[in-house]
Design an enzyme around this catalytic site. Structure first.
Site, PDB file in Angstrom:
ATOM      1  CG  ASN A   1      -1.787   1.043   1.430  1.00  0.00           C
ATOM      2  OD1 ASN A   1      -1.792   2.136   0.383  1.00  0.00           O
ATOM      3  ND2 ASN A   1      -2.608   1.389   2.563  1.00  0.00           N
ATOM      4  CD1 TRP A   2       3.518   0.997  -3.034  1.00  0.00           C
ATOM      5  CD2 TRP A   2       3.650   2.467  -4.672  1.00  0.00           C
ATOM      6  NE1 TRP A   2       4.147   0.362  -3.945  1.00  0.00           N
ATOM      7  CE2 TRP A   2       4.407   1.123  -5.187  1.00  0.00           C
ATOM      8  CE3 TRP A   2       3.576   3.396  -5.684  1.00  0.00           C
ATOM      9  CZ2 TRP A   2       4.887   0.846  -6.273  1.00  0.00           C
ATOM     10  CZ3 TRP A   2       4.314   3.117  -6.881  1.00  0.00           C
ATOM     11  CH2 TRP A   2       4.924   1.925  -7.370  1.00  0.00           C
ATOM     12  CE  LYS A   3      -0.047   3.067   4.819  1.00  0.00           C
ATOM     13  NZ  LYS A   3       0.110   2.991   6.130  1.00  0.00           N
TER      14      LYS A   3
ATOM     15  CG  HIS B   1      -5.496   1.725   5.301  1.00  0.00           C
ATOM     16  ND1 HIS B   1      -5.188   2.804   6.177  1.00  0.00           N
ATOM     17  CD2 HIS B   1      -4.444   0.966   5.271  1.00  0.00           C
ATOM     18  CE1 HIS B   1      -3.837   2.381   6.527  1.00  0.00           C
ATOM     19  NE2 HIS B   1      -3.553   1.210   5.956  1.00  0.00           N
TER      20      HIS B   1
ATOM     21  CD  GLU C   1      -2.636   5.385   6.657  1.00  0.00           C
ATOM     22  OE1 GLU C   1      -2.663   5.564   5.418  1.00  0.00           O
ATOM     23  OE2 GLU C   1      -1.941   4.833   7.525  1.00  0.00           O
TER      24      GLU C   1
ATOM     25  CD  GLU D   1      -3.137  -2.558   7.141  1.00  0.00           C
ATOM     26  OE1 GLU D   1      -2.390  -2.574   6.619  1.00  0.00           O
ATOM     27  OE2 GLU D   1      -3.744  -1.656   7.124  1.00  0.00           O
TER      28      GLU D   1
ATOM     29  N   GLY E   1       2.559   2.064  10.907  1.00  0.00           N
ATOM     30  CA  GLY E   1       3.450   3.066  10.776  1.00  0.00           C
ATOM     31  C   GLY E   1       4.414   3.620  12.054  1.00  0.00           C
TER      32      GLY E   1
ATOM     33  CB  SER F   1       5.683  -2.193  12.006  1.00  0.00           C
ATOM     34  OG  SER F   1       4.895  -0.697  12.351  1.00  0.00           O
TER      35      SER F   1
ATOM     36  N   GLY G   1       3.093  -1.115   4.345  1.00  0.00           N
ATOM     37  CA  GLY G   1       3.061   0.303   3.958  1.00  0.00           C
ATOM     38  C   GLY G   1       4.659   0.678   3.584  1.00  0.00           C
ATOM     39  N   GLY G   2       5.247   1.342   4.611  1.00  0.00           N
ATOM     40  CA  GLY G   2       6.474   1.758   4.359  1.00  0.00           C
ATOM     41  C   GLY G   2       7.546   1.015   3.736  1.00  0.00           C
TER      42      GLY G   2
HETATM   43  P1  13P Z   1       3.400   0.262   7.465  1.00  0.00           P
HETATM   44  O1  13P Z   1       3.765  -1.122   7.156  1.00  0.00           O
HETATM   45  O2  13P Z   1       4.133   1.556   7.128  1.00  0.00           O
HETATM   46  O3  13P Z   1       3.272  -0.049   9.035  1.00  0.00           O
HETATM   47  O4  13P Z   1       1.888   0.262   7.022  1.00  0.00           O
HETATM   48  C1  13P Z   1       0.812  -0.452   7.266  1.00  0.00           C
HETATM   49  C2  13P Z   1      -0.340  -0.345   6.293  1.00  0.00           C
HETATM   50  O5  13P Z   1      -1.105   0.721   6.809  1.00  0.00           O
HETATM   51  C3  13P Z   1      -0.687  -0.931   5.364  1.00  0.00           C
HETATM   52  O6  13P Z   1      -1.850  -0.602   4.654  1.00  0.00           O
END
Ligand code: 13P
Length: 252
Positions: free
Chosen positions: A9-11, A97, A99, A169, A175, A215, A236-237
């Site tokens: 997920n590149w956000k 998600h 967020e 999640e 994050g 994470s 994510g990251g």
């Molecule tokens: P991180 O891997 O940066 O914690 O993010 C997870 C995430 O929200 C994937 O959708």
């Protein structure tokens, strides 16, 4: 046999040239990986989806959107429909998600509508859910997850679950560098499967892929993925670096 899935997920990251660069890096890394029963998915931003579809065409990388609107079309300024995504060759979408729930007021009710629209348009849905830190500390995490799933998904037909990928999640692990332990992930994933068995049947419960997100890094992916009810990860990251993401893919 249910599929293993590693999804990035590149956000809200990567402009057009960064998108091209990351995909080129991923394709290069993926050349040395043999995938068995495994899907590798990336979810760039809306504006770069079409380019991502073109750039991944000859590869095993699939492209997902990060959201869609529940309405067919109409006066929803700034929104993107399922039909628009399908017309550029995207048929996977991340929904729910944390967020989007936190910053864009998405609720179980609006998510149920989005999921229905996505399924009706033939999309695979990566459906995200998970508890907040206070909810875990109050030992309410199982109840929270149960109500998120019931409210948004359990009105669907059993057949629709062919298209549903679940992504647990825990919000406190996103994050933050603070990952759930492999045992915590396994415990929740087994609970989720028991909910599916109760709402539908055990065959369905065994067929749904359940990803862990929060994470996940090259250093912890193997241990998390080794758990029997963890079928992969939503990253994510670490999905923003070709090397890290492909290391995670290798851990599956
Ligand atoms: P991180 O891997 O940066 O914690 O993010 C997870 C995430 O929200 C994937 O959708």
């Amino acid at each position: 046999m249910r599929k293993k899935i590693v999804a990035g997920n590149w956000k809200m990251n990567n402009n057009l040239s960064e998108t091209n660069e990351l995909i080129a890096g991923l394709k290069n890394e993926m050349n040395s990986i043999t995938l068995e029963n495994t899907r590798v998915v990336i979810a760039p931003s809306f504006v770069n989806l079409q380019q991502a579809v073109v750039e991944t065409k000859e590869s095993s990388i699939e492209v997902s959107a990060q959201n869609l609107h529940q309405a067919k079309n109409g006066a929803y300024t700034g929104e993107i429909s399922a039909d628009m995504l399908a017309s550029i060759g995207v048929d996977i979408v991340i929904l729910g998600h944390s967020e989007r729930r936190a910053y864009f007021n998405e609720t179980d009710e609006s998510l149920a509508e989005k999921v229905t629209t996505a399924i009706e348009n033939g999309f695979d849905v990566i459906f995200c859910f998970g508890e907040q830190l206070e909810e875990r500390e109050a030992e309410n995490h199982f109840n929270v997850v149960e109500s998120q799933l019931k409210n948004a998904l359990f009105e669907l037909s059993a057949d629709a679950f062919d298209k549903i990928i679940l992504a647990y999640e825990p919000v406190w692990a996103i994050g933050t560098g603070k990952t759930a332990s492999a045992d915590q992930a396994q415990e929740m994933h087994a609970f989720i499967r028991s909910l599916l068995a109760k709402a539908y049947n055990t065959e369905l419960a065994d067929s749904v892929s359940i990803l862990y997100g929060g994470s996940v890094k090259p250093a912890n992916a193997k241990e998390i993925f080794s758990k029997p009810d963890v079928d992969g990860g939503l990253i994510g990251g670490a999905s923003l670096k070709a090397k890290d993401f492909s290391e995670i893919v290798k851990s599956i």
